[in-house]
Design a protein around this motif. Structure first.
Motif, PDB file in Angstrom:
ATOM      1  N   GLY A 112       0.810  -1.214   0.000  1.00 53.41           N
ATOM      2  CA  GLY A 112       0.000   0.000   0.000  1.00 53.41           C
ATOM      3  C   GLY A 112       0.837   1.254   0.000  1.00 53.41           C
ATOM      4  O   GLY A 112       0.454   2.264   0.607  1.00 53.41           O
ATOM      5  N   LYS A 114       2.227   4.707  -0.776  1.00 50.70           N
ATOM      6  CA  LYS A 114       1.457   5.883  -1.185  1.00 50.70           C
ATOM      7  C   LYS A 114       2.129   6.590  -2.362  1.00 50.70           C
ATOM      8  O   LYS A 114       2.505   7.771  -2.291  1.00 50.70           O
ATOM      9  CB  LYS A 114       1.256   6.798   0.012  1.00 50.70           C
ATOM     10  N   THR A 170      -3.781  -1.931  -2.713  1.00 53.52           N
ATOM     11  CA  THR A 170      -4.134  -1.022  -3.801  1.00 53.52           C
ATOM     12  C   THR A 170      -5.395  -0.243  -3.446  1.00 53.52           C
ATOM     13  O   THR A 170      -6.359  -0.782  -2.910  1.00 53.52           O
ATOM     14  CB  THR A 170      -4.368  -1.786  -5.112  1.00 53.52           C
ATOM     15  N   TYR A 171      -5.357   1.044  -3.768  1.00 50.43           N
ATOM     16  CA  TYR A 171      -6.490   1.920  -3.462  1.00 50.43           C
ATOM     17  C   TYR A 171      -7.293   2.253  -4.712  1.00 50.43           C
ATOM     18  O   TYR A 171      -8.516   2.320  -4.664  1.00 50.43           O
ATOM     19  CB  TYR A 171      -5.977   3.217  -2.828  1.00 50.43           C
ATOM     20  N   TYR A 172      -6.603   2.427  -5.814  1.00 50.31           N
ATOM     21  CA  TYR A 172      -7.280   2.831  -7.054  1.00 50.31           C
ATOM     22  C   TYR A 172      -6.541   2.238  -8.243  1.00 50.31           C
ATOM     23  O   TYR A 172      -5.328   2.396  -8.373  1.00 50.31           O
ATOM     24  CB  TYR A 172      -7.314   4.352  -7.141  1.00 50.31           C
ATOM     25  N   TYR A 197      -5.618  11.147  -4.973  1.00 52.54           N
ATOM     26  CA  TYR A 197      -5.678  10.171  -3.878  1.00 52.54           C
ATOM     27  C   TYR A 197      -4.348  10.100  -3.141  1.00 52.54           C
ATOM     28  O   TYR A 197      -4.301   9.985  -1.912  1.00 52.54           O
ATOM     29  CB  TYR A 197      -6.042   8.789  -4.427  1.00 52.54           C
ATOM     30  N   LYS A 202      -3.741   8.302   0.544  1.00 50.82           N
ATOM     31  CA  LYS A 202      -4.341   6.984   0.339  1.00 50.82           C
ATOM     32  C   LYS A 202      -3.263   5.981  -0.048  1.00 50.82           C
ATOM     33  O   LYS A 202      -2.072   6.262  -0.008  1.00 50.82           O
ATOM     34  CB  LYS A 202      -5.413   7.062  -0.741  1.00 50.82           C
ATOM     35  N   GLY A 203      -3.703   4.785  -0.433  1.00 50.87           N
ATOM     36  CA  GLY A 203      -2.764   3.725  -0.777  1.00 50.87           C
ATOM     37  C   GLY A 203      -2.289   3.786  -2.208  1.00 50.87           C
ATOM     38  O   GLY A 203      -2.410   4.810  -2.894  1.00 50.87           O
ATOM     39  N   CYS A 205      -1.803   3.580  -6.125  1.00 51.30           N
ATOM     40  CA  CYS A 205      -2.693   3.851  -7.260  1.00 51.30           C
ATOM     41  C   CYS A 205      -1.966   3.548  -8.562  1.00 51.30           C
ATOM     42  O   CYS A 205      -0.777   3.870  -8.707  1.00 51.30           O
ATOM     43  CB  CYS A 205      -3.133   5.312  -7.271  1.00 51.30           C
ATOM     44  N   ASP A 243     -11.597   1.152  -6.718  1.00 50.65           N
ATOM     45  CA  ASP A 243     -11.601   2.550  -6.284  1.00 50.65           C
ATOM     46  C   ASP A 243     -12.209   2.591  -4.882  1.00 50.65           C
ATOM     47  O   ASP A 243     -13.410   2.682  -4.704  1.00 50.65           O
ATOM     48  CB  ASP A 243     -12.426   3.416  -7.237  1.00 50.65           C
ATOM     49  N   LYS A 244     -11.341   2.489  -3.887  1.00 49.58           N
ATOM     50  CA  LYS A 244     -11.814   2.497  -2.509  1.00 49.58           C
ATOM     51  C   LYS A 244     -12.479   3.817  -2.139  1.00 49.58           C
ATOM     52  O   LYS A 244     -13.314   3.854  -1.253  1.00 49.58           O
ATOM     53  CB  LYS A 244     -10.656   2.208  -1.545  1.00 49.58           C
TER      54      LYS A 244
END
Length: 247
Positions: A112, A114, A170-172, A197, A202-203, A205, A243-244
């Motif tokens: 994750g 960033k 993964t965030y996006y 993000y 966030k994480g 992307c 996409d969180k």
């Protein structure tokens, strides 16, 4: 007279070395415009790969670092952890990311980190002469698969978005393309969202961009756009895979 388009100040005026019809120039502009619109260009670090975009540092008006082949996510991880308030992104092709750098990107995503990745997929090794890539389609001819990629011998092309979207870190993740003006506009929105993000803490992307390589595909630029639409998009469907922020 009204100004319809104004060039971003985050791209230099240095002539690009890319072949006619190559998508890298478009993607460079989308990245630069997204950063400019987010107004974070004073603290940006991009990591360029070994590949056709190895000289990307000549074209962006912000800090760039060249990473060893496939190691851009590791370099980006170190920079982001040292400068957590900076926008840090890797810019990688399918050879750099999906082949020699596959482990690097998987583990950066799993942790994750960033950071953001702009992944350019043109289904072939462009810089080194048009060899088969992990993303080369079944039946596609390259210098190392002159009769077309054989699925029994070489396996199936890897789908990076589908794979990375399964990881918790993964965030996006989104896949876009450059074959139409509408898709180009969507590509910019996706890149900007990934950067936004990241700046929100966030994480990991990733935005995959389906692009063309007319020279190594042995096609004209117009023919290559049609080939992308007719062959790549059916195997690499466009859309958001994770996409969180929208959940």
């Amino acid at each position: 007279m009204a100004v319809e388009y104004k060039a971003t100040q985050l791209l230099t005026e240095k002539p690009r070395h890319y072949c006619p019809g190559c998508g890298h120039g478009i993607i460079h502009r989308l990245v630069a415009e997204a950063i400019e619109e987010l107004d974070v260009h004073g603290d940006v670090v991009g990591i360029s790969p070994v590949g056709c975009s190895v000289f990307a540092n000549n074209y962006f008006n912000f800090d760039m670092v060249n990473a060893l082949h496939g190691r851009a996510p590791a370099v980006g991880t170190g920079i982001k952890r040292a400068k957590p308030d900076s926008l840090v992104f890797t810019y990688q092709g399918d050879g750099d990311l999906a082949s020699i750098g596959a482990a690097e990107v998987v583990h950066a995503a799993m942790r994750g980190e960033k950071i953001s990745t702009v992944f350019v997929n043109n289904a072939i090794y462009g810089m080194t002469g048009g060899q088969m890539a992990p993303t080369t389609l079944v039946g596609q001819k390259t210098t190392t698969s002159p009769n077309g990629r054989d699925e029994d011998w070489c396996g199936s092309p890897i789908r990076i978005c589908e794979m990375l979207s399964t990881l918790e870190g993964t965030y996006y993740v989104e896949r876009v393309a450059l074959d139409t003006p509408g898709h180009i506009n969507q590509a910019k929105k996706a890149i900007k969202k990934a950067f936004q993000y990241q700046m929100e803490g966030k994480g990991y992307c990733l935005v995959e961009v389906l692009s063309t390589c007319p020279t190594n595909w042995s096609m004209s630029p117009v023919e290559s756009m049609d080939w992308l639409k007719e062959n790549m998009i059916p195997y690499y469907p466009l859309g958001v895979f994770k996409d969180k922020g929208a959940e």
